[in-house]
Design a protein around this motif. Structure first.
Motif, PDB file in Angstrom:
ATOM      1  N   GLY A  12     -28.156  80.972 -20.590  1.00 18.78           N
ATOM      2  CA  GLY A  12     -28.788  80.857 -21.855  1.00 18.78           C
ATOM      3  C   GLY A  12     -27.981  80.197 -23.123  1.00 18.78           C
ATOM      4  O   GLY A  12     -26.814  80.214 -23.147  1.00 18.78           O
ATOM      5  N   ALA A  13     -28.939  80.818 -24.747  1.00 21.07           N
ATOM      6  CA  ALA A  13     -27.520  80.020 -25.543  1.00 21.07           C
ATOM      7  C   ALA A  13     -27.977  81.359 -26.544  1.00 21.07           C
ATOM      8  O   ALA A  13     -29.261  81.566 -26.517  1.00 21.07           O
ATOM      9  N   ALA A  47     -32.243  70.936 -26.670  1.00 20.85           N
ATOM     10  CA  ALA A  47     -33.259  70.887 -25.256  1.00 20.85           C
ATOM     11  C   ALA A  47     -32.342  71.239 -24.246  1.00 20.85           C
ATOM     12  O   ALA A  47     -32.368  71.159 -23.072  1.00 20.85           O
ATOM     13  N   GLU A  50     -31.033  75.175 -23.100  1.00 19.47           N
ATOM     14  CA  GLU A  50     -32.268  75.317 -23.037  1.00 19.47           C
ATOM     15  C   GLU A  50     -32.391  76.129 -21.336  1.00 19.47           C
ATOM     16  O   GLU A  50     -31.443  75.036 -20.314  1.00 19.47           O
ATOM     17  N   PRO A  51     -32.053  77.392 -21.361  1.00 21.02           N
ATOM     18  CA  PRO A  51     -31.772  77.858 -20.018  1.00 21.02           C
ATOM     19  C   PRO A  51     -32.806  76.750 -18.378  1.00 21.02           C
ATOM     20  O   PRO A  51     -34.109  76.302 -18.726  1.00 21.02           O
ATOM     21  N   SER A  75     -27.272  65.609 -19.477  1.00 18.78           N
ATOM     22  CA  SER A  75     -28.508  66.022 -18.485  1.00 18.78           C
ATOM     23  C   SER A  75     -28.389  65.474 -16.821  1.00 18.78           C
ATOM     24  O   SER A  75     -27.961  63.992 -17.509  1.00 18.78           O
ATOM     25  N   GLY A  77     -30.808  65.625 -14.696  1.00 20.96           N
ATOM     26  CA  GLY A  77     -31.772  65.703 -14.019  1.00 20.96           C
ATOM     27  C   GLY A  77     -33.372  66.569 -14.491  1.00 20.96           C
ATOM     28  O   GLY A  77     -32.741  66.708 -15.867  1.00 20.96           O
ATOM     29  N   PRO A  80     -36.016  72.493 -17.243  1.00 20.61           N
ATOM     30  CA  PRO A  80     -36.615  73.820 -17.315  1.00 20.61           C
ATOM     31  C   PRO A  80     -38.036  72.616 -17.609  1.00 20.61           C
ATOM     32  O   PRO A  80     -39.800  73.621 -17.597  1.00 20.61           O
ATOM     33  N   ALA A  81     -37.715  71.562 -18.170  1.00 21.50           N
ATOM     34  CA  ALA A  81     -39.318  71.338 -18.568  1.00 21.50           C
ATOM     35  C   ALA A  81     -40.744  71.217 -17.786  1.00 21.50           C
ATOM     36  O   ALA A  81     -41.607  71.213 -18.348  1.00 21.50           O
ATOM     37  N   HIS A  82     -40.265  71.243 -16.892  1.00 20.85           N
ATOM     38  CA  HIS A  82     -41.721  70.625 -15.404  1.00 20.85           C
ATOM     39  C   HIS A  82     -41.296  72.178 -14.845  1.00 20.85           C
ATOM     40  O   HIS A  82     -42.783  72.428 -13.728  1.00 20.85           O
ATOM     41  N   LEU A  83     -41.129  72.988 -15.303  1.00 13.56           N
ATOM     42  CA  LEU A  83     -42.025  74.424 -15.590  1.00 13.56           C
ATOM     43  C   LEU A  83     -42.423  75.293 -16.310  1.00 13.56           C
ATOM     44  O   LEU A  83     -42.945  75.727 -16.377  1.00 13.56           O
TER      45      LEU A  83
END
Lengths: 245, 208
Positions: A12-13, A47, A50-51, A75, A77, A80-83
């Protein structure tokens, strides 16, 4: 100048001023850690904080006691984008992040928990049966915090077979037969928690959530006057809605 | 010796200027230094800028209010967007903030009505559904006349969690619920995009 570098998962941020954020991560090197990310609220880095983002980063500070700052953030890999399209997976990520933020101590190395969280994140985006893994992750979280359940044998008879209950007071397992007279007081032990060979059946995941929820609340949250994160309830609701409990 | 240690007093700005600087420094994008520069600029252009600005601030504070229907800021309640007969009242676009509403209005691509949520669900910041304008959104949908709800929320974990939550709430209301697409921005080159955006763009690919 002190510091460390390694792999991390963003939890979290919080925004600090216009452009920066204070980022909380779970790292392989020092466990949960916080630090400032310069420009973390900007387009380039937003991005990354992001958690659920899986990162390689370095933490630096003049003194160990200081908040310090993260740098060399990359990054590593799928984040969270794929979720994003899966309400249950997103709730799972939020629940995992919230629990880690609530119950883990800062700068206490917990490599096992980090690897398990990394694996869970991966599974959420790729495997249909990740809810079972999530429940096992919560069991691992309890163990890492020093409140592991003893599911090795029946606390009443010493038997290793047909374990079906867990005592809500001791966290020790009981066999189906020995625990039957106390069934209304015991928690159901879903078979999939006893080994990977047992596939979860209908109702098992719900039992697993009830079992872990009881101990997380009793051992980790209530003693410090905290409550279960709302994200966990959303996760259970989302799984129930899609028939995955 | 006593004379040597006596230092001349540093000149200080008057309390009025200090107050102006302190207040300006509270604006987004301003720090103490830029607030001082702005204050100096205003004082130099007293008639041309400072007086009109103070008048505009007083007017806005006096007349701008929050639209009780959609949450927009306007001088009238209901706001000019809600009362515009040329707009499509059957489409409702849910945005987080008035700034998002303004962004969509600037694009000129949307001609429906809006609903400003006032935030997103956040475990970290302790924002719960009852802290947002969700009840009034449901009331608007239940009042009838809405056929589509567009969820124009941020492509963040919290934004999308909120979108799923709203999607669940609106599922039984007999309206179509849509959300904005995620992907390659106009003018964006692939090698400059982050992994998440590329993934979203690939997932949402369509035939040419």
């Amino acid at each position: 100048m002190s510091g460390w570098a390694g792999r991390a998962i963003a939890l979290g941020a919080r925004r600090l001023g216009e452009n920066d954020v204070i980022l909380d991560v779970l790292s392989d090197a020092v466990g949960r850690a916080s630090g400032l990310v310069y420009g973390g609220a900007g387009k380039r880095k937003r991005a990354l904080v992001e958690p659920g983002s899986r990162l390689e980063l370095a933490w630096r500070a003049r003194l160990d006691e200081q908040l310090g700052f993260f740098e060399e953030i990359e990054s590593r890999g799928a984040g969270p984008a794929h979720l994003m399209d899966d309400a249950a997976a997103l709730a799972g990520l939020a629940s995992m992040s919230a629990l880690l933020l609530e119950v883990t101590a800062e700068r206490q190395p917990c490599l096992g928990l980090f690897e398990a969280s990394d694996l869970l994140l991966d599974a959420m985006g790729n495997y249909q049966n990740w809810p079972a893994l999530y429940v096992r992750w919560e069991m691992g979280l309890l163990a890492e915090m020093g409140y592991g359940l003893d599911l090795s044998q029946c606390a009443l008879t010493g038997s290793h077979d047909d374990l079906a209950w867990v005592s809500p007071r001791t966290g020790r397992a009981a066999s189906r037969e020995a625990g039957a007279p106390f069934a209304d007081k015991l928690l159901v032990l879903p078979p999939f928690l006893l080994g990977g060979q047992n596939k979860p059946e209908s109702g098992d995941i719900a039992d697993g959530f009830a079992l872990m929820g009881h101990f997380i609340d009793r051992e980790l949250l209530s003693p410090v006057r905290k409550t279960m994160p709302e994200a966990r309830a959303r996760l259970i609701f989302a799984l129930g809605k899609t028939g995955r409990l | 010796m006593a004379e040597m240690s006596a230092r001349p007093r540093r000149a200080q700005a008057s309390p009025e200027i200090e107050r102006l600087v302190t207040l300006l420094a509270k604006l987004p994008g301003f720090g103490p230094r830029s607030a001082r520069r702005a204050a100096l600029h205003l004082l130099k252009k007293r008639d041309g800028l400072m007086q009109p600005l103070s008048q505009a601030l007083a007017d806005a504070a006096q007349s701008v209010r929050t639209c009780q229907r959609c949450g927009n800021l306007d001088t009238s309640d209901p706001c000019s967007v809600c009362t515009d007969p040329a707009r499509d009242a059957s489409t409702l676009c849910v945005v987080v903030d008035v700034a998002d509403l303004w962004a969509l209005e600037r694009s000129g691509a949307y001609q429906g009505h809006y609903h400003v949520l006032g935030g997103v669900l956040s475990a970290l910041d302790g924002v719960r559904p009852e802290d947002l304008r969700i009840a009034s959104l449901l009331a608007r949908v239940q009042a009838g006349g809405v056929s589509e709800v567009v969820l124009a929320l941020a492509a963040t974990v919290e934004g999308q969690t909120t979108a799923h939550y709203l999607g669940d709430l609106l599922a039984d209301q007999g309206v179509s619920v849509t959300k904005l697409a995620h992907g390659v921005p106009v003018g964006g080159e692939l090698d400059h995009l982050d992994d998440g955006t590329l993934l979203a763009a690939l997932k949402a690919r369509r035939s040419v």
